[in-house]
Design an enzyme around this catalytic site. Structure first.
Site, PDB file in Angstrom:
ATOM      1  N   ASP A 125     -15.477  25.295  -5.895  1.00 21.44           N
ATOM      2  CA  ASP A 125     -15.234  25.447  -4.456  1.00 21.44           C
ATOM      3  C   ASP A 125     -16.440  24.961  -3.648  1.00 21.44           C
ATOM      4  OD1 ASP A 125     -16.882  27.580  -5.320  1.00 21.44           O
ATOM      5  OD2 ASP A 125     -16.281  28.789  -3.603  1.00 21.44           O
ATOM      6  N   GLU A 126     -17.209  24.053  -4.225  1.00 22.57           N
ATOM      7  CA  GLU A 126     -18.420  23.536  -3.578  1.00 22.57           C
ATOM      8  C   GLU A 126     -18.180  22.114  -3.071  1.00 22.57           C
ATOM      9  OE1 GLU A 126     -21.264  23.849  -6.704  1.00 22.57           O
ATOM     10  OE2 GLU A 126     -21.363  26.024  -6.566  1.00 22.57           O
TER      11      GLU A 126
END
Length: 176
Positions: A125-126
C-alpha cells in the site's frame, strides 16, 4: 544470346518477386516484434493491479527527472504515502476488498495529478508521486489535496480510508 537474356530477365523477375514477398514478410514480423516489445515494456513498468507505474519505472524516471532538474536548475519534489492500517482492511475484509481499495485510491489520486507527475506503486500500500518542476510548498499543497481525495471515497463498510504522506524537495544546488 537472346534466349539467355530472356532467361536471365525471367530469373531476375522471379527473384525480385520473391524478395518483395520476403521484404513484406520481414516488415510484418518487425511490426509484430515492435508491438510485442512495447507490450513487454509496459508489463515490466506497470503495476498489474492498479495500473500505476511500478518501482522499476519510477527509478528510471527519477534519474531522468533529477538530471533534467539539475540541467534546467528547477526544483523537483516527491511525495510518499501509504494507507493507514491497510493490514486491518485485508485481515478484516479480505484481500479482494483490499485490492479494490487500492484500485479506487489510485483512480482518485490520478484525477488530481498533472500529466507530467509520475505516480508509482512501490509495494503493498506504498506509493510515490514524483512532482517535476514543483516546489516544496506546491508539493505540500498537493499532499493535502491527495489526503482529502483519498479519504473521500468510502472504504469497506462505509469507513473512510486515510493515508500518511511525506513530502520532500530537491533543489538543483543540492547534491546526493
Amino acid at each position: 544470346l537472346r534466349r539467355r537474356a530472356e532467361q536471365l530477365d525471367a530469373l531476375v523477375e522471379t527473384r525480385t518477386a520473391e524478395l518483395r514477398l520476403a521484404n513484406a514478410d520481414l516488415s510484418r514480423k518487425t511490426a509484430e516484434l515492435a508491438e510485442t516489445v512495447s507490450k513487454l515494456d509496459e508489463l515490466a513498468s506497470t503495476d498489474r493491479l492498479t495500473g500505476t507505474w511500478n518501482r522499476r519505472y519510477l527509478e528510471d524516471a527519477a534519474k531522468k527527472e533529477i538530471s533534467r532538474a539539475r540541467r534546467e536548475e528547477i526544483p523537483i519534489s516527491a511525495m510518499t504515502f501509504d494507507i493507514d492500517r491497510f493490514k486491518e482492511i485485508n485481515d478484516r475484509h479480505g484481500h479482494g476488498v483490499g485490492d479494490q481499495v487500492l484500485v479506487e485510491l489510485c483512480l482518485a489520486v490520478r484525477g488530481e495529478l498533472r500529466i507530467t507527475d509520475i505516480f508509482a506503486r512501490i509495494g503493498g500500500d506504498e506509493f510515490v508521486v514524483l512532482l517535476p518542476q514543483t516546489s516544496l510548498a506546491a508539493a505540500v499543497a498537493m499532499a493535502g489535496r491527495l489526503r482529502k481525495v483519498i479519504a473521500n471515497p468510502a472504504g469497506p463498510e462505509g469507513h473512510r480510508v486515510t493515508a500518511s504522506v511525506g513530502v520532500a524537495e530537491w533543489l538543483p544546488s543540492e547534491t546526493f
